[in-house]
Scaffold this active site. Structure first.
Site, PDB file in Angstrom:
ATOM      1  N   GLN A   1       0.853  -1.192   0.000  1.00 55.01           N
ATOM      2  CA  GLN A   1       0.000   0.000   0.000  1.00 55.01           C
ATOM      3  C   GLN A   1       0.884   1.235   0.000  1.00 55.01           C
ATOM      4  O   GLN A   1       1.778   1.365   0.839  1.00 55.01           O
ATOM      5  CB  GLN A   1      -0.912  -0.011   1.228  1.00 55.01           C
TER       6      GLN A   1
ATOM      7  N   CYS B   1      -6.618   7.569   3.915  1.00 56.28           N
ATOM      8  CA  CYS B   1      -5.907   7.936   5.143  1.00 56.28           C
ATOM      9  C   CYS B   1      -6.403   9.292   5.640  1.00 56.28           C
ATOM     10  O   CYS B   1      -6.360  10.281   4.893  1.00 56.28           O
ATOM     11  CB  CYS B   1      -4.405   7.983   4.891  1.00 56.28           C
TER      12      CYS B   1
ATOM     13  N   LYS C   1      -8.164   2.192  -2.054  1.00 58.09           N
ATOM     14  CA  LYS C   1      -8.950   2.229  -0.825  1.00 58.09           C
ATOM     15  C   LYS C   1      -9.417   3.656  -0.598  1.00 58.09           C
ATOM     16  O   LYS C   1      -8.622   4.594  -0.609  1.00 58.09           O
ATOM     17  CB  LYS C   1      -8.115   1.756   0.369  1.00 58.09           C
TER      18      LYS C   1
ATOM     19  N   HIS D   1     -14.237   2.131   2.971  1.00 58.97           N
ATOM     20  CA  HIS D   1     -14.455   2.202   4.415  1.00 58.97           C
ATOM     21  C   HIS D   1     -15.711   3.033   4.659  1.00 58.97           C
ATOM     22  O   HIS D   1     -15.826   4.148   4.140  1.00 58.97           O
ATOM     23  CB  HIS D   1     -13.251   2.836   5.104  1.00 58.97           C
TER      24      HIS D   1
ATOM     25  N   ASN E   1     -15.585  -2.376   4.362  1.00 61.65           N
ATOM     26  CA  ASN E   1     -14.752  -2.341   5.554  1.00 61.65           C
ATOM     27  C   ASN E   1     -15.429  -1.501   6.631  1.00 61.65           C
ATOM     28  O   ASN E   1     -15.975  -0.448   6.343  1.00 61.65           O
ATOM     29  CB  ASN E   1     -13.375  -1.755   5.213  1.00 61.65           C
ATOM     30  N   GLY E   2     -15.418  -2.026   7.878  1.00 58.74           N
ATOM     31  CA  GLY E   2     -15.926  -1.251   8.993  1.00 58.74           C
ATOM     32  C   GLY E   2     -16.750  -2.050   9.978  1.00 58.74           C
ATOM     33  O   GLY E   2     -17.755  -2.658   9.596  1.00 58.74           O
TER      34      GLY E   2
ATOM     35  N   ALA F   1      -9.818  -4.777   9.804  1.00 63.80           N
ATOM     36  CA  ALA F   1      -8.678  -4.047  10.351  1.00 63.80           C
ATOM     37  C   ALA F   1      -8.681  -4.117  11.876  1.00 63.80           C
ATOM     38  O   ALA F   1      -8.009  -4.959  12.469  1.00 63.80           O
ATOM     39  CB  ALA F   1      -8.717  -2.593   9.868  1.00 63.80           C
ATOM     40  N   ARG F   2      -9.454  -3.245  12.535  1.00 67.28           N
ATOM     41  CA  ARG F   2      -9.480  -3.248  13.998  1.00 67.28           C
ATOM     42  C   ARG F   2      -9.975  -4.580  14.556  1.00 67.28           C
ATOM     43  O   ARG F   2      -9.515  -5.026  15.607  1.00 67.28           O
ATOM     44  CB  ARG F   2     -10.381  -2.126  14.509  1.00 67.28           C
TER      45      ARG F   2
END
Length: 586
Positions: free
Chosen positions: A303, A334, A373, A403, A435-436, A458-459
């Site tokens: 990435q 980001c 992304k 996201h 994502n999320g 991710a998290r």
């Protein structure tokens, strides 16, 4: 122990596990004191343990009275000292160990040091060993796994492979088994680093594309083309919405050892940490380390982040020529100020002309798929992702990851999966990953029902890396505390392989371990829940685990207060658990 837990609609916790803050920390403190020599009671459960009234706490020392002006100065200094990330805990920077290092010419048994008298490191082995910190343990993971330890006398486990006359031992059979095997790919060679710093690397394809870009721009200027971009831009990036980065978002937990843990639990695709394209082009060793790939990562991508077509195109060609990757991802989601104010990350979503040139340029020089992304947008109530996605299909993007939050939202609200579903339809036939807020297999199943082609975690993986196993087996895993401890032990061993077993490597492993534990402590064991699954946005009350180790892993402070004091202490924790905890039956 694995258990299948049925879902119901009752309260999240079984009442018998809920406790108060004082009782929770009192229990942890008392058990830690018992581990230092006092015998713990083995006949009562954690909830039945009571504080010993005979033990008196040491009173706080009296603080000297200061003048009003001096008090204000002290207060300002304290605020400044503890402001920022992890400033409240003791921390030794790796540079503080530089003066105690052994020269590489001695470690690698070279005839002479190339720096001669100018070398600032130790060449006398006896002198170095006298000043070296004490070894952490009696066994070296690198020596036991690969047959030799490349750090030799500098290893913090050197006793395992060092003779009385300071010679390093090897296991011939293991060394032969790993001979010719490349465990780590995409390392930056000294020759390439030198050529990048001297700007002698050629970018033929990039120059071809940039020439066509300049020619097209000149033609448009001559024609007076006033066409508007598909998404209304906001002009110069002034960051008028003033979104500050919270300290908790600065943590970087995604790393190669952690990805190896995720692969063991069934992750299909892994992606490296975000790397700055300008730093890669300048040959920064620390930035190139983010591109490294372990042999277990069968489908791996890197990435990158940037805000200009020329640097991003050259970076893509550099990656395409000198690394082994399966795809390249542009991080245009980001949210941090450092990236956004320069026009990168989320800033690209409002600079569509630049975004288009970057995507087309990188596609021109890459032999592997290019993915992107993005977030829903920059402002909370102004979603623009669906407009961008319609254009990206024409720009040549192979896959899009969305996201479900804007830059302004950060993590304060739930991800908008209804909007992700809408965007998935717009993106078709280009695959779109959502994502999320995915923390269980039920969350993953609901996400797949929205029509996305896949999901990115991710998290959720930081909190419970075994989530990949749960998703593939469609179950809630009531993982035991000892199994979770084994995961942490694997991570530290992987960290020693990746960052090294010398003092600097141990320090690096410890730092990443502590950052990961600040996420992992949020996990609530399934066996304590009356209603499953746990939601990622739920803040649980203080609770007691089914044993001491489970309670300790729920603490947000115990690990961070004990382990940072010395690099060797997080290894001592394992020794403590396996000697004290496993012998104690509740």
């Amino acid at each position: 122990m694995n258990k299948m837990i049925k879902k119901n609609n009752k309260s999240p916790f079984f009442c018998r596990f809920i406790t108060t803050k004082d009782k929770f920390h009192g229990f942890l403190d008392s058990e830690w004191q018992n581990s230092k020599g006092e015998k713990a009671s083995e006949n009562c459960t954690p909830l039945e343990k009571k504080e010993d009234p005979s033990v008196e706490e040491e009173p706080e020392s009296k603080k000297p009275k200061l003048d009003p002006e001096d008090a204000k100065k002290t207060e300002k200094m304290d605020k400044k000292k503890f402001r920022g990330q992890n400033k409240s805990r003791p921390h030794k920077k790796p540079t503080s160990y530089e003066e105690k290092r052994l020269c590489m010419s001695v470690i690698q048994v070279e005839p002479a040091c190339k720096f001669g008298d100018k070398c600032i490191f130790y060449h006398d082995v006896a002198e170095y060993m006298a000043s070296k910190p004490a070894d952490i343990g009696e066994r070296c993971h690198l020596y036991d796994t690969f047959g030799k330890c490349e750090y030799g006398l500098a290893c913090r486990f050197a006793k395992a492979h060092t003779t009385a006359d300071f010679k390093t031992m090897e296991k011939a059979d293991l060394v032969k088994a790993y001979e010719g095997r490349t465990m780590m790919k995409n390392s930056l060679s000294k020759d390439l680093q030198y050529r990048l710093r001297k700007r002698s690397v050629t970018f033929e394809k990039s120059e071809e594309y940039l020439k066509t870009l300049c020619n097209n721009r000149d033609k448009k200027e001559q024609q007076g083309n006033d066409s508007q971009p598909p998404v209304k831009t906001i002009g110069p990036l002034t960051d008028a919405d003033v979104i500050k980065l919270r300290s908790c978002e600065k943590k970087k937990c995604g790393n190669l050892p952690f990805r190896r843990v995720c692969k063991r639990f069934g992750a299909d695709i892994t992606c490296g940490e975000m790397a700055m394209c300008t730093n890669l082009l300048q040959g920064h060793q620390s930035e190139w380390a983010l591109l490294k790939r372990h042999e277990s990562e069968d489908l791996f991508g890197v990435q990158v982040e940037g805000c200009f077509p020329d640097t991003m195109t050259r970076c893509a060609e550099l990656i395409n020529t000198y690394t082994d990757v399966d795809f390249v991802d542009i991080n245009s989601g980001c949210p941090i100020d450092l990236v956004y104010k320069k026009g990168g990350g989320c800033g690209l979503m409002t600079r569509t002309r630049k975004f288009e040139h970057i995507i087309k340029g990188m596609n021109y020089v890459l032999d592997v798929p290019l993915t992107v992304k993005i977030r829903t947008g920059v402002q909370e109530k102004s979603n623009i992702a669906h407009k961008l996605i319609g254009e990206m299909k024409n720009w040549g993007v192979s896959m899009i990851t969305l996201h479900g939050r804007s830059r302004e939202q950060r993590y304060t609200k739930l991800a908008d999966w209804d909007y992700i579903s809408t965007c998935a339809k717009v993106a078709s036939p280009v695959p779109l990953f959502g994502n999320g807020d995915i923390l269980s297999y039920e969350d993953a199943m609901k996400a797949r029902e929205t029509g996305v082609s896949g999901i990115m975690i991710a998290r959720g993986a930081l909190i419970k890396p075994w989530i990949f196993t749960e998703i593939k087996e469609s179950r809630h895993w009531d993982i035991s505390s000892s199994e979770r401890l084994d995961i942490l032990k694997d991570f530290t061993n992987f960290g020693l392989e990746h960052w090294g077993s010398d003092t600097q490597g141990v320090e690096k492993t410890r730092n990443f371990l502590l950052e990961w534990l600040s996420f992992m402590c949020r996990y609530i064991p399934v066996g304590l829940l009356e209603r499953v699954p746990q939601k990622i946005n739920e803040r649980p009350p203080y609770y007691m685990g089914r044993n001491y180790l489970e309670s300790l892993m729920a603490s947000q402070h115990t690990w961070l207060l004990i382990a940072p004091l010395d690099p060797s202490l997080f290894f001592f924790l394992y020794k403590f658990y396996f000697t004290h905890y496993l012998k104690t039956k509740w």
